[in-house]
Scaffold this motif. Structure first.
Motif, PDB file in Angstrom:
ATOM      1  N   CYS A  48       1.691 -52.256 -63.850  1.00  6.79           N
ATOM      2  CA  CYS A  48       0.827 -51.542 -64.814  1.00  6.79           C
ATOM      3  C   CYS A  48      -0.122 -52.529 -65.501  1.00  6.79           C
ATOM      4  O   CYS A  48      -1.291 -52.229 -65.734  1.00  6.79           O
ATOM      5  CB  CYS A  48       1.657 -50.883 -65.903  1.00  6.79           C
ATOM      6  SG  CYS A  48       2.652 -49.503 -65.406  1.00  6.79           S
ATOM      7  N   CYS A  65       4.483 -44.949 -66.777  1.00 10.57           N
ATOM      8  CA  CYS A  65       4.330 -45.866 -65.625  1.00 10.57           C
ATOM      9  C   CYS A  65       4.451 -45.088 -64.315  1.00 10.57           C
ATOM     10  O   CYS A  65       5.429 -44.407 -64.080  1.00 10.57           O
ATOM     11  CB  CYS A  65       5.407 -46.959 -65.694  1.00 10.57           C
ATOM     12  SG  CYS A  65       5.672 -47.832 -64.161  1.00 10.57           S
ATOM     13  N   HIS A  86       4.752 -46.336 -61.379  1.00 12.90           N
ATOM     14  CA  HIS A  86       5.332 -47.122 -60.273  1.00 12.90           C
ATOM     15  C   HIS A  86       6.817 -46.839 -60.069  1.00 12.90           C
ATOM     16  O   HIS A  86       7.572 -46.957 -60.979  1.00 12.90           O
ATOM     17  CB  HIS A  86       5.137 -48.627 -60.548  1.00 12.90           C
ATOM     18  CG  HIS A  86       3.691 -48.973 -60.706  1.00 12.90           C
ATOM     19  ND1 HIS A  86       3.109 -49.162 -61.927  1.00 12.90           N
ATOM     20  CD2 HIS A  86       2.713 -49.070 -59.795  1.00 12.90           C
ATOM     21  CE1 HIS A  86       1.812 -49.430 -61.758  1.00 12.90           C
ATOM     22  NE2 HIS A  86       1.551 -49.365 -60.465  1.00 12.90           N
TER      23      HIS A  86
HETATM   24 ZN    ZN Z   1       4.109 -49.520 -63.788  1.00 12.07          ZN
END
Ligand code: ZN
Length: 250
Positions: A181, A248, A250
């Protein structure tokens, strides 16, 4: 019997770590906690060798060392586990041999491989903390994701010239920013060969990280925050950025 064993461990810890136990926030219970913690250090270069020295000397119970490389003469000005006679040997083996003579508390386990390959053979990640000391951006994105997925505390540090970056993420919150991020671009994948380095900068930035790590592992009320520190050794500037919660991806 258990009480006796506990007392002997406690006496042994006071004997070896008495001065550290005196530090407010660590104390005897914190030292006992440290002796039960398990940490993974990725990379045994300028940052990882300093990290290994301070974390082993703090009395952490188990430390895993991951690095695929052999020692080169050009490493010696900044990588403090190695000397001339070690050139050509593997970093994990030399580090392990030297570190395991420091105390009888820390168990050292070495993995002479890349982090990516290490993960293929070690699915179960039960560390208390993952400390990425590589200079490899893709590696940091991977180690950050692994720690987030497994809810493990995470620290990454990097240096270039007289500057350094410290990054930590709060593993207890799903809303914490991961390394990807904050540092998304993969085109900044500098290898050690190319980036400028001076030994004391590695020592300073790693010492800052190790101080936070030792406190966090000794006492859960000292948990690592989600933060970035930007450090310039030449100007003595340290800028601290507290990271807000984000979603986030991810
Ligand atoms: Zn992330």
């Amino acid at each position: 019997m258990e009480d006796l064993a506990q007392q002997e461990l406690s006496d042994n810890l006071i004997e070896q770590f008495g001065r550290q136990i005196l530090v407010p926030g660590i104390d005897e219970q914190g030292q006992l906690n440290l002796s039960k913690r398990k940490v993974c250090i990725i990379g045994l270069g300028a940052l990882g060798t300093v990290a290994s020295q301070y974390l082993v000397r703090s009395g952490i119970g188990e430390i895993h060392l991951i690095d695929p490389d052999q020692i080169e003469e050009s490493n010696l000005h900044r990588q403090i586990n190695y000397t001339l006679e070690d050139v050509g040997a593997f970093k994990t083996e030399v580090s392990k041999n030297k570190l395991q003579r420091i105390n009888d508390i820390t168990k050292i386990i070495s993995h002479q491989t890349t982090y990516e390959n290490y993960l293929k053979d070690n699915v179960n990640q039960n560390f208390d903390l993952i400390f990425d000391c590589t200079d490899n951006h893709e590696n940091k994105i991977l180690s950050s994701q692994i720690s987030k997925k497994n809810k493990i505390a995470y620290v990454s540090i990097s240096i270039n010239s007289t500057e350094g970056i410290y990054f930590s993420q709060n593993y207890k919150k799903d809303t914490t920013a991961c390394f990807a991020c904050l540092f998304p671009q993969t085109d900044v994948n500098h290898r050690c060969l190319n980036s400028a380095m001076i030994g004391p900068v590695a020592g300073f930035v790693t010492s800052l990280a190790c101080t936070k790590i030792i406190f966090a592992l000794a006492n859960s009320s000292n948990d690592l925050k989600s933060e970035i520190n930007l450090i310039d050794l030449l100007t003595s500037d340290i800028n601290k950025l507290q990271l807000a919660d984000i979603n986030c991806p991810h």
